[in-house]
Design a protein around this motif. Structure first.
Motif, PDB file in Angstrom:
ATOM      1  N   TYR A 183       0.982  -1.300   0.095  1.00  0.00           N
ATOM      2  CA  TYR A 183      -0.201  -0.330  -0.103  1.00  0.00           C
ATOM      3  C   TYR A 183       1.137   1.535   0.328  1.00  0.00           C
ATOM      4  N   SER A 185       0.573   5.379   0.260  1.00  0.00           N
ATOM      5  CA  SER A 185      -0.781   6.946   0.636  1.00  0.00           C
ATOM      6  C   SER A 185       0.527   8.199   0.390  1.00  0.00           C
ATOM      7  N   HIS A 434      -4.389  14.364  -0.837  1.00  0.00           N
ATOM      8  CA  HIS A 434      -2.599  14.406  -0.764  1.00  0.00           C
ATOM      9  C   HIS A 434      -1.906  14.561  -1.356  1.00  0.00           C
ATOM     10  N   ASN A 494      -2.731   5.188   7.558  1.00  0.00           N
ATOM     11  CA  ASN A 494      -3.696   4.285   8.207  1.00  0.00           C
ATOM     12  C   ASN A 494      -3.997   3.490   7.672  1.00  0.00           C
ATOM     13  N   ALA A 498      -8.759   4.416   7.496  1.00  0.00           N
ATOM     14  CA  ALA A 498      -9.531   4.763   6.451  1.00  0.00           C
ATOM     15  C   ALA A 498      -9.771   3.984   5.680  1.00  0.00           C
ATOM     16  N   VAL A 518       5.206   1.654   7.672  1.00  0.00           N
ATOM     17  CA  VAL A 518       6.694   3.344   7.075  1.00  0.00           C
ATOM     18  C   VAL A 518       5.766   4.329   7.415  1.00  0.00           C
ATOM     19  N   LYS A 521       3.696   8.193  12.496  1.00  0.00           N
ATOM     20  CA  LYS A 521       3.838   9.450  13.607  1.00  0.00           C
ATOM     21  C   LYS A 521       2.673   7.757  14.087  1.00  0.00           C
ATOM     22  N   ASN A 523      -0.349   5.380  14.668  1.00  0.00           N
ATOM     23  CA  ASN A 523      -1.894   5.545  14.241  1.00  0.00           C
ATOM     24  C   ASN A 523      -2.712   4.017  14.813  1.00  0.00           C
ATOM     25  N   GLU A 580      12.441   7.434   3.612  1.00  0.00           N
ATOM     26  CA  GLU A 580      11.666   7.026   2.437  1.00  0.00           C
ATOM     27  C   GLU A 580      12.155   6.293   1.245  1.00  0.00           C
ATOM     28  N   THR A 673     -19.465  10.546   5.000  1.00  0.00           N
ATOM     29  CA  THR A 673     -18.845  10.757   5.807  1.00  0.00           C
ATOM     30  C   THR A 673     -17.529  11.546   5.407  1.00  0.00           C
ATOM     31  N   THR A 682      -6.962  10.506   8.326  1.00  0.00           N
ATOM     32  CA  THR A 682      -7.063   9.808  10.128  1.00  0.00           C
ATOM     33  C   THR A 682      -6.626  10.632  11.295  1.00  0.00           C
ATOM     34  N   ASN A 755     -16.663   4.560   9.464  1.00  0.00           N
ATOM     35  CA  ASN A 755     -15.927   3.636   8.125  1.00  0.00           C
ATOM     36  C   ASN A 755     -16.376   2.777   8.956  1.00  0.00           C
ATOM     37  N   LYS A 773     -19.647   8.600   0.490  1.00  0.00           N
ATOM     38  CA  LYS A 773     -20.612   9.333   0.632  1.00  0.00           C
ATOM     39  C   LYS A 773     -21.924   9.280   0.655  1.00  0.00           C
TER      40      LYS A 773
HETATM   41  N1  LIG Z   1     -15.664   7.353   5.693  1.00  0.00           N
HETATM   42  C1  LIG Z   1     -14.215   7.873   4.553  1.00  0.00           C
HETATM   43  N2  LIG Z   1     -12.962   7.146   4.134  1.00  0.00           N
HETATM   44  C2  LIG Z   1     -12.555   8.135   3.525  1.00  0.00           C
HETATM   45  C3  LIG Z   1     -12.457   9.403   2.852  1.00  0.00           C
HETATM   46  C4  LIG Z   1     -13.731   9.940   3.535  1.00  0.00           C
HETATM   47  O1  LIG Z   1     -13.796  10.963   3.022  1.00  0.00           O
HETATM   48  N3  LIG Z   1     -14.842   9.396   4.513  1.00  0.00           N
HETATM   49  N4  LIG Z   1     -11.301   9.599   2.407  1.00  0.00           N
HETATM   50  C5  LIG Z   1     -11.054   9.133   1.462  1.00  0.00           C
HETATM   51  C6  LIG Z   1      -9.169   9.611   0.923  1.00  0.00           C
HETATM   52  S1  LIG Z   1      -9.817  10.482   0.716  1.00  0.00           S
HETATM   53  C7  LIG Z   1      -8.106   9.071   1.229  1.00  0.00           C
HETATM   54  S2  LIG Z   1      -7.162   9.692   0.635  1.00  0.00           S
HETATM   55  C8  LIG Z   1      -8.114   8.266   2.729  1.00  0.00           C
HETATM   56  C9  LIG Z   1      -6.319   8.621   3.219  1.00  0.00           C
HETATM   57  O2  LIG Z   1      -5.806   7.449   3.625  1.00  0.00           O
HETATM   58  P1  LIG Z   1      -4.273   7.359   4.391  1.00  0.00           P
HETATM   59  O3  LIG Z   1      -3.802   7.720   3.565  1.00  0.00           O
HETATM   60  O4  LIG Z   1      -3.600   5.904   3.836  1.00  0.00           O
HETATM   61  O5  LIG Z   1      -4.508   8.052   5.628  1.00  0.00           O
HETATM   62  P2  LIG Z   1      -3.744   9.399   5.878  1.00  0.00           P
HETATM   63  O6  LIG Z   1      -4.840   9.666   7.957  1.00  0.00           O
HETATM   64  O7  LIG Z   1      -3.488   9.817   5.472  1.00  0.00           O
HETATM   65  O8  LIG Z   1      -2.463   8.452   6.807  1.00  0.00           O
HETATM   66  C10 LIG Z   1      -1.844   9.332   8.335  1.00  0.00           C
HETATM   67  C11 LIG Z   1      -0.725   8.530   8.366  1.00  0.00           C
HETATM   68  O9  LIG Z   1       0.132   8.760   7.535  1.00  0.00           O
HETATM   69  C12 LIG Z   1       1.655   8.520   7.938  1.00  0.00           C
HETATM   70  N5  LIG Z   1       2.335   9.714   7.818  1.00  0.00           N
HETATM   71  C13 LIG Z   1       2.193  11.084   7.577  1.00  0.00           C
HETATM   72  N6  LIG Z   1       2.894  11.638   7.047  1.00  0.00           N
HETATM   73  C14 LIG Z   1       3.540  10.631   6.018  1.00  0.00           C
HETATM   74  C15 LIG Z   1       4.982  10.571   5.738  1.00  0.00           C
HETATM   75  O10 LIG Z   1       5.885  11.760   5.425  1.00  0.00           O
HETATM   76  N7  LIG Z   1       5.532   9.546   5.848  1.00  0.00           N
HETATM   77  C16 LIG Z   1       5.226   8.099   5.940  1.00  0.00           C
HETATM   78  N8  LIG Z   1       5.812   7.208   5.810  1.00  0.00           N
HETATM   79  N9  LIG Z   1       4.134   8.429   6.278  1.00  0.00           N
HETATM   80  C17 LIG Z   1       3.156   9.299   6.847  1.00  0.00           C
HETATM   81  C18 LIG Z   1       1.339   9.108   9.784  1.00  0.00           C
HETATM   82  O11 LIG Z   1       1.628   7.828  10.579  1.00  0.00           O
HETATM   83  C19 LIG Z   1       0.274   9.100  10.030  1.00  0.00           C
HETATM   84  O12 LIG Z   1      -0.517   8.253  10.984  1.00  0.00           O
HETATM   85  O13 LIG Z   1      -8.736   7.847   3.362  1.00  0.00           O
HETATM   86  C20 LIG Z   1      -9.913   7.489   2.553  1.00  0.00           C
HETATM   87  N10 LIG Z   1     -11.355   6.941   3.905  1.00  0.00           N
END
Ligand SMILES: Nc1nc2c(c(=O)[nH]1)N[C@H]1C(S)=C(S)[C@@H](COP(=O)(O)OP(=O)(O)OC[C@H]3O[C@@H](n4cnc5c(=O)[nH]c(N)nc54)[C@H](O)[C@@H]3O)O[C@H]1N2
Ligand SMILES: Nc1nc2c(c(=O)[nH]1)N[C@H]1C(S)=C(S)[C@@H](COP(=O)(O)OP(=O)(O)OC[C@H]3O[C@@H](n4cnc5c(=O)[nH]c(N)nc54)[C@H](O)[C@@H]3O)O[C@H]1N2
Ligand SMILES: [Mo]
Length: 786
Positions: A183, A185, A434, A494, A498, A518, A521, A523, A580, A673, A682, A755, A773
């Motif tokens: 995966y 992010s 992002h 996360n 997510a 990787v 913070k 989570n 990274e 949501t 998250t 979620n 949504k």
């Molecule tokens: N119900 C519901 N669910 C959703 C959404 C919604 O609108 N509703 N939105 C969706 C969307 S649009 C998205 S993009 C996803 C997001 O999904 P993800 O991208 O998986 O989740 P984030 O919460 O952005 O990730 C946060 C974590 O990333 C790590 N992190 C932060 N910065 C860095 C870095 O520079 N490098 C590394 N390796 N790690 C880092 C930290 O440990 C932090 O805890 O969620 C989705 N989920």
């Protein structure tokens, strides 16, 4: 599949280590007090935004680190703000090219707090899981690689080499490379992402799910089919020329605050701004630029919205078709004055079928399904008809429905009717989330790569790339649940919180042999784990990255296809952290060994040599190292922007879509949501949704006052939410009813708390994005906790 949390929730305090063995909780604990409710704010930005930004930065990063950070956000010699993907101006930049929420993102990473091996010694995984998501994040930056051994209750430190060897052991023991998923992010840099996908493909799989699967995948799918590229067609400069801007299903005041600067500037020039949203989002109403002193001192702010169409949740297909119908009807009255006839006949196909479908559509159906009165639709159509240059922006309000691809293709239809693609001041603008999600895709983070891309990799790197299409995020969860995928490796993000269907996903993760993250913070994703688990702590975007050849920079691609450098500004949070690209390369070396011809770790000594590889394999990156050193970076090629549709037949395509059937039984509501003003996906920065006036609480359900009455509920009442999908139900406990200006039969809650209600199989057609949504729920008085 009911909510399991009653087993041990509500322990807001949570005692380190002190609980009997129980499964760690996949959901955040309940809240012990109800939120405070104020009126909805009418102005965004202004002094409260500045105060909030500075409190977060100085409160967490302290005066020295805080100031260093603030001076380098989005500067040409600084780092790209990790907050969102909105672009920076090409030329002049103000000293503070950031916003309140960008400052919070930087503060979150720049914090002085640390999560050390000692912390993990004190806290069992289970005890940590009883803490809130905000609490977990506030513990600070991860400092050491940590392992959770089989059957252990606590993470313990291990060396980097041991960590890489552990992953290599698990991966190399699999029956097939397709039993692992990787995966990503969207904060990951181009350099790390390129190495990562190359490693994964040399390992032998295309299993590269990413956060875009949960986000703008619907935009990518919709645009690729209709205009030939899965990206937007506008630049920031187009915002300076547009005569009308439609903002659809997007809350820029919270999620892309720097976009308000462009909207403010446009509104002052007289551009007409139309928002299509079930909620009266504050940023789209009035905005005070935090960097205009007169505005800060009591000026009224700039009115942004010319028109707000309060569409029902998932009423957009009907509304957008209504707009198209109105344009056709106007054109019938004044032939040639409304439709861009030459453009349509020379540059597009499918107009006749589209027009016929709209003629057959009744206005009653449009009004009924969209919830917007006909006069308002006509008023918006008139803005569209008068504007020679229109930009259409959208975000998650369109992409996370079953018919999400249709939503976006209806936007494309409107743009094509007016010839509003590929000319200055006009075009399509999916506003990315992002900060490098778009770049990661460009670098090959996708599960269904093109043959041309795989061939380029094979030529350059001398291996046979896997041709079997890989798993996206939802398919990965299913495959883990069914035991077909046994290792989940995550570069950021996360994954647990997510993704949809939290308890199902948690069970899927628990069935794996290894989960590895990787991360910067802590989570909840670290707490729901496979037989073994790893945390690999990495440098953040804001930090100096020094390798053998000296200080490095990385590159990112923003929402408008500009690739530019990002250079960390502050001392790393701990000397033990690795970058990274370094982590990915070391992992590849450990896993592939002599199977790969590449000198992986050698490439990390100087990131120029990674960029050299990119320039030889990814289209648009020739002379990458030279061009990225020019101030502001460079634009990637974009056919539709340059007037060439890059579909197989070279034309843009009108498409025809049936009206979605939104079927609600009596008493049911359609829930979206959302993000509050104090969160980054998250990561929960704080407990206030300041603009919406919901403070000190996140477990709320926003409802229309009439629905509250009709369902026999009351403001402030504690309720349980049940979602309904194909005969299955899922429950989330203890939400507080908040009356809100939302259409009848619609509801809004915050993610990730709800979620758990999003069914794993409820996904968009074609893009397979979870329908976050469009969740059908019922609301009932809270039951006693078991
Ligand atoms: N119900 C519901 N669910 C959703 C959404 C919604 O609108 N509703 N939105 C969706 C969307 S649009 C998205 S993009 C996803 C997001 O999904 P993800 O991208 O998986 O989740 P984030 O919460 O952005 O990730 C946060 C974590 O990333 C790590 N992190 C932060 N910065 C860095 C870095 O520079 N490098 C590394 N390796 N790690 C880092 C930290 O440990 C932090 O805890 O969620 C989705 N989920
Ligand atoms: N501060 C901050 N910035 C962020 C993020 C963050 O969490 N915090 N997340 C980043 C990420 S990854 C992303 S993808 C973006 C997300 O940016 P947004 O898409 O703005 O985020 P959401 O909160 O999901 O808001 C969706 C908006 O769509 C509306 N909406 C919901 N359903 C419908 C519908 O059916 N029709 C219409 N027309 N509108 C609807 C909602 O009322 C809301 O205004 O922001 C990015 N920037
Ligand atoms: Mo996103």
């Amino acid at each position: 599949m009911a909510d399991e949390r009653s087993k041990g929730q509500g322990t807001a305090a949570g005692s380190p280590g002190g609980r009997p063995a129980a499964l760690p909780s996949a959901q955040p604990p309940l809240e012990t007090r109800p939120p405070d409710i104020e009126s909805v704010k009418t102005v965004a930005g202004g002094m409260p935004a500045v105060v909030s930004a500075l409190q977060h930065v100085y409160g967490q990063a302290g005066p020295v680190r805080g100031t260093q950070l603030l001076l380098k956000i989005n500067q040409q010699d600084g780092f790209d703000c990790p907050g969102c993907a909105w672009p920076e101006p090409d030329g002049h930049r103000t000293v503070t090219e950031f916003c309140e929420n960008g400052a919070k993102a930087v503060a979150e990473e720049g914090t002085l707090a640390r999560v050390t091996p000692e912390f993990f010694r004190q806290w069992s995984v289970e005890a940590l899981s009883r803490q809130s998501d905000m609490w977990l994040g506030k513990q600070g930056r991860l400092t050491h690689p940590m392992v959770l051994r089989e059957g252990a209750t606590h993470y313990e430190p291990l060396s980097w080499e041991e960590a890489f060897a552990l992953v290599a052991e698990e991966l190399n023991a699999l029956g097939s490379p397709d039993e692992a998923c990787f995966y990503t992010s969207g904060r990951t840099s181009n350099e790390a992402a390129f190495l990562y996908q190359l490693f994964v493909r040399q390992f032998g799989t295309n299993n590269l799910p990413d956060c875009a699967d949960l986000c703008h995948e619907s935009s990518g799918a919709a645009l690729t089919e209709t205009v030939g590229i899965g990206k937007g067609t506008v630049t920031l400069e187009d915002f300076e020329k547009a005569e009308a801007i439609f903002v659809i299903g997007q809350n820029p005041g919270t999620n892309h605050p720097r976009m308000l600067v462009s909207l403010q500037e446009a509104a002052r020039r007289g551009a007409q701004i139309v928002s299509i949203n079930p909620l009266p989002e504050t940023g789209l109403n009035r905005f005070k630029h935090p960097q205009e002193p007169l505005q800060l001192l009591g000026g009224p702010g700039t009115a942004i919205n010319r028109l707000w169409l309060q569409v029902r949740v998932n009423g957009d297909v009907a509304l957008l078709q209504g707009l198209g119908k109105a344009l056709l009807e106007e054109d019938a009255k004044f032939p040639g004055r409304v439709l861009a006839r030459d453009f349509i006949s020379q540059r597009t196909v499918g107009f006749e079928a589209y027009a016929a479908a709209l003629r057959a559509l009744s206005w009653d159906a449009v009004v009924e399904q969209s919830g917007v009165p006909r006069e308002q639709i006509l008023a918006a159509a008139e803005i569209l008809a008068r504007s020679e240059k229109t930009i259409f922006c959208w975000a998650m309000g369109l992409t996370q429905h079953r018919n999400a691809v249709a939503n976006i293709q209806e936007v494309v239809n409107l743009a094509l009717l007016r010839g509003s693609v590929g000319k200055p001041g006009a075009g399509l603008c999916p506003v990315r989330g992002h900060s490098n999600v778009q770049g990661d895709r460009t670098m090959g983070i996708l599960e269904k790569p093109s043959a041309a891309f795989l061939e380029a990799l094979e030529r350059e790197f001398g291996f046979t790339a896997p041709r079997t299409p890989g798993l996206d995020t939802v398919a990965t969860i299913r495959a883990m649940h069914e035991g077909r995928v046994k290792v989940l490796f995550a570069l950021g993000g996360n994954f647990l919180s997510a993704t949809p269907d939290t308890e199902f996903t948690a069970e899927a993760l628990r069935r794996t042999r290894l989960t590895a993250h990787v991360s910067t913070k802590l989570n909840r994703g670290h707490l729901i784990h496979g037989r073994r688990a790893l945390i690999l702590p990495c440098l953040g975007r804001t930090e100096r990255d020094v390798q053998a050849s000296g200080a490095q920079f990385v590159t990112v691609e923003n929402s408008m296809g500009v690739v530019h450098a990002s250079r960390g500004a502050v001392e790393p949070a701990a000397p033990t952290l690795r970058s990274e690209p370094d982590i990915v390369a070391s992992l590849a070396q450990a896993v592939l060994g002599a199977r790969s011809q590449m000198d992986w770790t050698g490439k990390v000594k100087d990131y120029d040599s990674i960029r050299e590889l990119i320039s030889q394999t990814v289209p648009g990156f020739s002379r990458f190292n030279q061009r990225v050193r020019e101030p502001g970076g460079f634009y990637l090629p974009n056919g539709p922007r340059e007037g060439r549709f890059t579909t197989p037949d070279g034309k843009a395509h009108f498409t025809v879509h049936p009206l979605p059937r939104i079927e609600l039984e009596p008493g049911q509501l359609l829930m979206m949501t959302l993000r509050s003003h104090d969160q980054y996906n998250t990561t929960v920065y704080g407990m206030d949704d300041r603009y919406r006036g919901i403070l000190n609480g996140r477990r709320v359900v926003m409802m229309n006052p009439e629905d509250i009455r009709a369902l026999g509920l009351a403001e402030g009442q504690s309720v349980d939410l049940t979602s309904h999908f194909q005969g299955e139900t899922r429950v989330a406990r203890r939400f507080v009813v908040v009356p809100y200006r939302i259409p009848r039969r619609c509801a809004a809650t915050y993610f990730p708390e709800t979620n758990v209600l999003v069914p794993i199989d409820s996904i968009a057609e074609k893009s397979r994005t979870p329908t976050s949504k469009s969740v059908v729920i019922s609301v009932a008085p809270a039951q006693e906790l078991a």
